[in-house]
Design a protein around this motif. Structure first.
Motif, short mmCIF file in Angstrom:
data_model
loop_
_atom_site.label_atom_id
_atom_site.label_comp_id
_atom_site.label_asym_id
_atom_site.label_seq_id
_atom_site.Cartn_x
_atom_site.Cartn_y
_atom_site.Cartn_z
N ARG A 53 0.86 -1.18 0.00
CA ARG A 53 0.00 0.00 0.00
C ARG A 53 0.90 1.24 0.00
N PRO A 54 0.47 2.28 -0.68
CA PRO A 54 1.26 3.51 -0.65
C PRO A 54 1.51 4.02 0.78
N SER A 55 0.52 3.93 1.64
CA SER A 55 0.70 4.41 3.02
C SER A 55 1.78 3.62 3.75
N PHE A 60 7.34 3.35 5.80
CA PHE A 60 8.63 2.66 5.78
C PHE A 60 9.77 3.65 5.52
N PHE A 61 9.57 4.58 4.59
CA PHE A 61 10.61 5.53 4.23
C PHE A 61 10.58 6.81 5.07
N GLY A 62 9.54 6.96 5.89
CA GLY A 62 9.44 8.16 6.71
C GLY A 62 9.22 9.42 5.91
N ILE A 63 8.41 9.30 4.84
CA ILE A 63 8.11 10.45 3.99
C ILE A 63 6.60 10.69 3.99
N GLY A 64 6.21 11.88 3.60
CA GLY A 64 4.79 12.21 3.54
C GLY A 64 4.12 11.61 2.32
N LYS A 65 2.82 11.49 2.42
CA LYS A 65 2.05 10.92 1.31
C LYS A 65 2.17 11.74 0.03
N PRO A 66 2.19 13.09 0.10
CA PRO A 66 2.35 13.86 -1.15
C PRO A 66 3.69 13.57 -1.85
N THR A 67 4.76 13.44 -1.07
CA THR A 67 6.07 13.11 -1.65
C THR A 67 6.03 11.74 -2.31
#
Length: 142
Positions: A53-55, A60-67
């Motif tokens: 899943r994208p979320s 996992f990468f500690g990035i925001g959903k927009p990024t």
């Protein structure tokens, strides 16, 4: 704490991380000239887990959903990633590599491994195992 040893470790890790970023840029470009290292990391993760899943990827990468969304859009536009319905939740999607993405990532990872093997050819198996064990321990604590 051992301040001198910690300072030495911090300096060496900084050098390693800079070199790793450079290698990641090179490797990403072998998959596609427009691919950024961060997007390549997403492909590697999908290669490791199959689909996600994208979320879950964002977490996992500690990035925001927009990024993450921007990176996924690039990967989709390059034909490297596909969306599929999530069988456990009809409203959600899962991401997986396309056949082209899998082919490109496997070739890139194989080339990266070969470069690493060539650089470490004079290391003993014991040294490589010890380093891998220590890096895994560090990763688990970070």
């Amino acid at each position: 704490m051992h301040p001198e040893a910690a300072d030495h470790l911090e300096r060496e890790l900084a050098v390693l991380l800079r070199r790793s970023r450079a290698i990641s840029r090179e490797t990403a470009r072998t998959v596609h000239p427009d691919l950024e290292p961060e997007a390549y990391s997403l492909l590697v993760r999908l290669d490791d887990v199959g689909d996600a899943r994208p979320s879950d990827l964002a977490a996992f990468f500690g990035i925001g959903k927009p990024t993450l969304s921007r990176q996924v859009q690039l990967l989709e536009s390059l034909g490297l990633v596909e969306r599929a319905a999530d069988p456990t939740d009809g409203r959600a999607v899962r991401l997986r590599m396309s056949a082209l993405g899998a082919e490109k990532v496997e070739a890139a990872r194989a080339a990266r491994r070969e470069r690493l093997y060539a650089r470490l050819q004079d290391w003993s198996e014991e040294d490589m195992t010890q380093l891998a064990t220590l890096v895994a321990r560090l990763n688990s604590q970070l």
